[in-house]
Design an enzyme around this catalytic site. Structure first.
Site, PDB file in Angstrom:
ATOM      1  CE1 TYR A  23      -4.286   1.488   0.570  1.00 58.45           C
ATOM      2  CE2 TYR A  23      -3.550   2.222   2.784  1.00 58.45           C
ATOM      3  CZ  TYR A  23      -4.257   2.283   1.686  1.00 58.45           C
ATOM      4  OH  TYR A  23      -5.414   3.015   1.938  1.00 58.45           O
ATOM      5  CG  HIS A  44      -3.994   4.127  -3.569  1.00 55.59           C
ATOM      6  ND1 HIS A  44      -5.200   4.189  -4.026  1.00 55.59           N
ATOM      7  CD2 HIS A  44      -4.023   3.036  -2.616  1.00 55.59           C
ATOM      8  CE1 HIS A  44      -6.002   3.051  -3.621  1.00 55.59           C
ATOM      9  NE2 HIS A  44      -5.313   2.665  -2.781  1.00 55.59           N
ATOM     10  CD  GLU A  86      -6.442  -1.729  -5.283  1.00 52.80           C
ATOM     11  OE1 GLU A  86      -5.633  -2.535  -5.074  1.00 52.80           O
ATOM     12  OE2 GLU A  86      -7.300  -0.980  -4.448  1.00 52.80           O
ATOM     13  CD  GLU A 115      -1.606  -3.212  -6.323  1.00 49.59           C
ATOM     14  OE1 GLU A 115      -0.826  -3.975  -6.010  1.00 49.59           O
ATOM     15  OE2 GLU A 115      -2.829  -3.149  -5.802  1.00 49.59           O
ATOM     16  CG  ASP A 127      -4.906  -6.289  -5.989  1.00 52.12           C
ATOM     17  OD1 ASP A 127      -5.216  -7.427  -6.026  1.00 52.12           O
ATOM     18  OD2 ASP A 127      -4.709  -5.502  -4.946  1.00 52.12           O
ATOM     19  CE1 TYR A 155     -10.816  -0.295   6.139  1.00 51.93           C
ATOM     20  CE2 TYR A 155     -13.212  -0.029   5.856  1.00 51.93           C
ATOM     21  CZ  TYR A 155     -12.093   0.355   6.400  1.00 51.93           C
ATOM     22  OH  TYR A 155     -12.212   1.856   6.962  1.00 51.93           O
ATOM     23  CE  LYS A 200      -8.478  -4.178  -2.006  1.00 55.78           C
ATOM     24  NZ  LYS A 200      -7.785  -3.387  -3.116  1.00 55.78           N
ATOM     25  CB  THR A 209      -3.726   1.801  -6.001  1.00 56.63           C
ATOM     26  OG1 THR A 209      -4.419   0.704  -5.671  1.00 56.63           O
ATOM     27  CG2 THR A 209      -4.062   2.473  -6.893  1.00 56.63           C
TER      28      THR A 209
HETATM   29 CA    CA Z   1      -4.072  -3.710  -4.161  1.00 52.44          CA
END
Ligand code: CA
Length: 415
Positions: free
Chosen positions: A126, A131, A198, A200, A232, A243, A252, A349
């Site tokens: 992360y 982001h 996402e 990445e 992602d 979450y 996810k 991200t």
């Molecule tokens: Ca991710």
């Protein structure tokens, strides 16, 4: 480095210049997987090159390059993988087209790319401050960047079983969702209405570490074989409900897509840059010197169903990442957690500083408030069925591009 000239015609704007030579696994309709290196509009068939004796130890390398994944090759270590890459560069730089060229070269358009590695473990970081701040503002307006963020490369263990190669469609997931305007805390079971991507980049572990032994930050890159583009896929409505307190789960793990060509870290050497200044200074085990980031330009497009035209929705760059790959890996193993060959560690991200550089629809549409215009006149806040999402990335200029090709996937309707 070899000469900049090859007997093979390589388009100047190709992602796959003579300086790149990313590796992948392909077949040509015969279901016979083999390893290859991308060059211009062609693939160097490494199994055929091994058969022709290009790398010596003929039987050994034929066996290595006819496996279904590259784990065995990557595990041979950088002295061997770099030597093979150099041999291919030298072969492509011969003064004249060699006689064995037609046996060894495959037209890229005739090849189907396969999942290049078997992924034992997948970790998602992360590491973009832009982001983390944007998402924090939406999920926790009063407290966007949590106090640990500037101290720890925050991450979580993802799901390796659902990582797929570019071109694989992704089924819209169903799950528990709080309906908008519904009774507080009363979820329904429904198809996600906030399917997102996402942007990445992930790195592939090339050398295993021992359980109980941390990888020092200054040695971390010895363990990194190469990089791939990584989408992602995320279901924001499922994620939002689930979450707390343990983090991402079913929002996810229904799918992540990778580009089929692994660009070796070696090839990115001329495109290493310093990352953003880190304040406060990281703890000792995370301190690095020099150019630990990469300058990789990234683009994201959406193609709506039945349209040929792609709509560009994001331009970003890996150079914005706050935490480097070396810091991510040092942190991941500082408690003695071991890594295995083929493990994927994704950046998180990659958003940049401007709204057109945000690496997810959550941010681009600001939680669904600002719809994006598509080439066909429709608008998007999140992905619709039939949409194809594509990420492209490259370092360098025409003639010497270190490109990744693309990772692409279409959205299938929920079952
Ligand atoms: Ca991710």
């Amino acid at each position: 480095m070899p000469s900049t000239h090859s007997w093979l015609s390589i388009p100047a704007d190709s992602d796959f210049s003579l300086f790149n030579l990313p590796i992948g696994v392909f077949h040509t309709g015969d279901q016979r997987p083999r390893a290859g290196m991308a060059i211009g509009n062609h693939i160097v068939d490494l199994a055929a090159a091994a058969e022709a004796g290009l790398f010596g130890k003929r039987r050994f390398f034929v066996k290595i390059f006819t496996q279904a994944t590259l784990n065995g090759f990557i595990a041979l270590g950088k002295p061997v993988t770099n030597r093979v890459r150099k041999k291919v560069q030298d072969w492509l730089s011969l003064p004249q087209k060699p006689e064995n060229a037609s046996n060894i070269l495959v037209e890229r358009g005739k090849a189907t790319m396969l999942m290049p590695i078997q992924v034992p473990n997948y970790t998602d970081f992360y590491s973009s401050i832009e982001h983390a701040t944007n998402v924090g503002k939406m999920f926790r307006p009063d407290n966007p960047l949590l106090p640990n963020w500037r101290w720890i490369p925050v991450g979580y263990h993802g799901r390796a079983s659902s990582i797929v190669v570019s071109g694989t469609p992704i089924r819209r997931p169903k799950g528990q969702i709080l309906p908008p305007g519904g009774a507080p805390d009363t979820p329904v079971y429904a198809a996600s209405r906030q399917l997102d991507f996402e942007l990445e980049v992930a790195f592939v572990i090339g050398k295993e570490s021992a359980l109980g032994e941390p990888i020092p930050v200054e040695k971390a890159e010895e363990y990194i074989y190469g990089l791939v583009l990584f989408n992602d896929w995320s279901a924001r409505d499922i994620q939002r409900w689930e979450y707390v307190p343990l983090g991402p789960f079913l929002g996810k793990n229904f799918g992540s897509s990778i580009s089929p060509w692994i660009v070796p870290l070696e090839a990115l050497k001329p495109h290493r840059v310093k990352g953003p200044k880190q304040t406060p200074a990281p703890l000792e085990y995370l301190k690095t010197k020099g150019a630990k980031n990469c300058d990789i330009a990234l683009e994201v497009t959406v193609k709506t169903q039945g349209q040929d035209k792609e709509t560009l929705i994001c331009r970003s760059n890996t150079k914005y990442l706050y935490w480097s790959m070396a810091q991510q890996l040092a942190h991941h193993t500082v408690n003695g957690c071991n890594v295995q060959v083929g493990d994927l560690l994704a950046s998180g991200t990659i958003s940049g500083p401007t709204p057109d550089s945000y690496g997810s629809l959550l941010e681009l549409s600001w939680g669904g408030k600002n719809p994006l215009n598509m080439a066909d006149g429709s608008t998007r806040t999140f992905l619709q069925d039939g949409d194809t999402l594509t990420i492209r990335g490259w370092a360098g200029e025409n003639g010497a591009k270190i490109g990744f090709g693309e990772v692409s996937g279409a959205v299938l309707p929920a079952l």
